[in-house]
Write an enzyme that holds these catalytic residues in place. Structure first.
Site, PDB file in Angstrom:
ATOM      1  N   CYS A  19       0.833  -1.194   0.000  1.00  0.00           N
ATOM      2  CA  CYS A  19       0.000   0.000   0.000  1.00  0.00           C
ATOM      3  C   CYS A  19       0.869   1.246   0.000  1.00  0.00           C
ATOM      4  O   CYS A  19       2.078   1.179   0.182  1.00  0.00           O
ATOM      5  CB  CYS A  19      -0.912   0.050   1.233  1.00  0.00           C
ATOM      6  SG  CYS A  19      -2.159  -1.248   1.278  1.00  0.00           S
ATOM      7  N   CYS A 253      12.876  -2.789   4.807  1.00  0.00           N
ATOM      8  CA  CYS A 253      12.675  -3.751   3.726  1.00  0.00           C
ATOM      9  C   CYS A 253      13.624  -3.460   2.567  1.00  0.00           C
ATOM     10  O   CYS A 253      13.526  -2.421   1.911  1.00  0.00           O
ATOM     11  CB  CYS A 253      11.227  -3.695   3.249  1.00  0.00           C
ATOM     12  SG  CYS A 253      10.906  -4.743   1.817  1.00  0.00           S
ATOM     13  N   ASP A 363      14.990  -7.445 -12.005  1.00  0.00           N
ATOM     14  CA  ASP A 363      15.191  -7.168 -10.581  1.00  0.00           C
ATOM     15  C   ASP A 363      15.113  -8.415  -9.723  1.00  0.00           C
ATOM     16  O   ASP A 363      15.761  -8.506  -8.678  1.00  0.00           O
ATOM     17  CB  ASP A 363      14.151  -6.149 -10.091  1.00  0.00           C
ATOM     18  CG  ASP A 363      12.739  -6.670 -10.251  1.00  0.00           C
ATOM     19  OD1 ASP A 363      12.210  -7.269  -9.309  1.00  0.00           O
ATOM     20  OD2 ASP A 363      12.165  -6.485 -11.334  1.00  0.00           O
ATOM     21  N   CYS A 399       7.344 -13.267   2.544  1.00  0.00           N
ATOM     22  CA  CYS A 399       7.334 -12.073   3.392  1.00  0.00           C
ATOM     23  C   CYS A 399       6.024 -12.017   4.165  1.00  0.00           C
ATOM     24  O   CYS A 399       4.957 -12.293   3.615  1.00  0.00           O
ATOM     25  CB  CYS A 399       7.492 -10.814   2.543  1.00  0.00           C
ATOM     26  SG  CYS A 399       7.414  -9.285   3.511  1.00  0.00           S
TER      27      CYS A 399
END
Length: 485
Positions: A19, A253, A363, A399
């Site tokens: 979010c 993070c 990535d 996660c």
């Protein structure tokens, strides 16, 4: 049930950010500025958006499903008067994707009303909700954020800030929160998993946002991060900083720098662009290969690919063109359509690829299925060789801190070694950024980051997880320190 098929067929490989939040205090155009800031944070959530504003002690709210541009227009923004507002863009990690779960949430309690927007995930949500329901609380949503409102409402303290502190004592996991009351804007951050920054506009209005790119868009000057374990209170008397936990050890993070944040943001005090460029440079140094051209998997692999190409002394070119116009098509998924997914999103440039030895920089690799389709797409365009370079370590664990990742069993790096993954995706070579190298690039900041997705060692114990597979942090006693500025 509707599913965003085309968004998933290319991006299903990526962990999805949870979010984005915004808070504005002291600007007569607060709701309009809030909507603009949410546009800048659109990459952090595309399922829904909402804004709550306060005017004459009354709360005004507009929430909707879809993109910010789908939810807000001039007519809707005119329904949000006032000089204070908070906003939210949503991607669901706890709770289903429907209007009732779109934040901000607003609730009344004995001494007033409060609105909240949350970026993160509470790892003890289920046990908290069960306890609250046993004590008579009635929940209206399936979102973990709603427990915060219930904890505030059931607190024995009268002052709002003490109720917030009381609520935070019960929360475990990741949370960057913004609260709005009749007369205050409050920002709260936990261990620092998720980013939260503070800025100021020329007229003195105070702005909080998940990333600095949101500040840039509304001409707010970045001042600092909200520190891990800090509460920042803004009201008519000014700004107060309240430290919930003395010397809180941050656990930021690392995926914010790898994938989530926009490259033009500064996150955790570091330029995201510079981080990704360095990731690419070190890949070129540690995993070189003879090649003719370097390309990126757009958009998230571009900066790392630029770094790789510059270090390797090989031209960077756009070998894959991404379409940004099919992602909001909602249809029922079918395997036949999914098989066209990558071709709908990524168009190979044959003139760049044909007959070339190509390095492809991305990535991350999660399940591996999209990577295999990309390799096949490039080879079908005539590439002589395809060498995959991944600008992060192998992802081996899920996660639990507000990022939507597959189960551990679905993660390809948890099931295969690098050579097995190479064979699975069909590339001529494959290399990841080593975890030790990643930490060395972060230098003195390395201990301040969370690497749970690469190591399986969790800084805050998730519920229903084998304790032997994680590390716990103890000592959640809250202490107060006041600083006025």
């Amino acid at each position: 049930k509707t599913t965003n098929t085309f968004a998933s067929v290319n991006d299903d490989e990526k962990p999805r950010e949870e979010c984005g939040v915004v808070g504005i205090y002291g600007d007569p155009e607060a709701s309009r500025l809030c909507s603009l800031a949410l546009h800048a944070l659109q990459h952090r959530g595309q399922e829904g958006a909402g804004i709550v504003a306060v005017h004459d002690n009354l709360f005004h709210q507009v929430n909707g499903v879809g993109l910010v541009s789908d939810v807000f227009n001039e007519a809707k923004l005119s329904e949000l008067p006032g000089s204070c507002a908070i906003g939210h863009v949503r991607y669901s990690t706890a709770g289903h994707s429907k209007l009732v779960n779109v934040q901000p949430f607003v609730a009344g309690y004995r001494f007033g009303s409060v609105a909240v927007a949350h970026n993160g995930n509470f790892v003890n949500y289920r046990s908290l909700r069960a306890k609250l329901e046993d004590n008579g609380s009635i929940f209206n949503t399936t979102s973990d954020t709603e427990v915060v409102l219930h904890l505030i409402a059931t607190s024995k303290h009268r002052p709002f800030l003490l109720r917030v502190v009381d609520a935070c004592e019960n929360l475990k996991g990741a949370y960057s929160l913004v609260f709005l009351t009749e007369d205050k804007l409050v920002a709260v951050r936990d261990f620092g998993f998720r980013p939260l920054v503070m800025g100021r506009r020329k007229n003195g209005a105070v702005v909080f946002a998940s990333e600095t790119c949101a500040l840039d868009l509304i001409d707010a000057t970045y001042e600092r991060e909200v520190n891990p374990g800090e509460v920042v209170v803004v009201d008519h008397t000014g700004i107060q900083s309240l430290c919930l936990v003395t010397h809180q050890e941050p656990k930021q993070c690392i995926f914010e720098h790898i994938y989530f944040a926009l490259p033009n943001s500064v996150v955790f005090g570091r330029s995201v662009y510079e981080s990704r460029r360095k990731f690419g440079e070190i890949l070129a140094t540690e995993s070189p290969v003879e090649c003719d051209v370097v390309i990126a998997v757009p958009d998230s692999g571009v900066v790392a690919a630029l770094g790789y190409a510059a270090k390797a002394g090989v031209p960077f070119q756009q070998g894959l063109i991404r379409s940004h116009h099919v992602g909001r098509t909602f249809i029922e998924p079918s395997q036949k359509i999914r098989d066209f997914g990558v071709k709908l999103k990524l168009f190979p440039v044959r003139g760049v690829l044909e007959g070339k030895r190509v390095v492809v920089v991305d990535d991350s690799i999660v399940r591996g299925t999209t990577s295999s389709k990309i390799v096949r797409l490039i080879k079908e365009a005539g590439a002589k060789e395809v060498h995959m370079r991944i600008a992060c370590p192998p992802i081996v664990a899920s996660c639990y801190y507000g990022v939507d990742t597959p189960s551990k069993e679905e993660l390809i790096s948890n099931r295969m070694d690098v050579e097995e993954i190479r064979k699975f995706i069909g590339s001529d070579s494959l290399a990841f950024l080593p975890l030790d190298t990643l930490k060395s690039l972060l230098e003195d900041d390395a201990p301040n980051y969370c690497y749970a997705c690469f190591s399986g060692k969790y800084p805050v114990q998730p519920e229903n997880l084998n304790p032997t597979a994680s590390m716990s942090l103890t000592g959640t006693m809250f202490q107060w320190q006041f600083e006025t500025y």
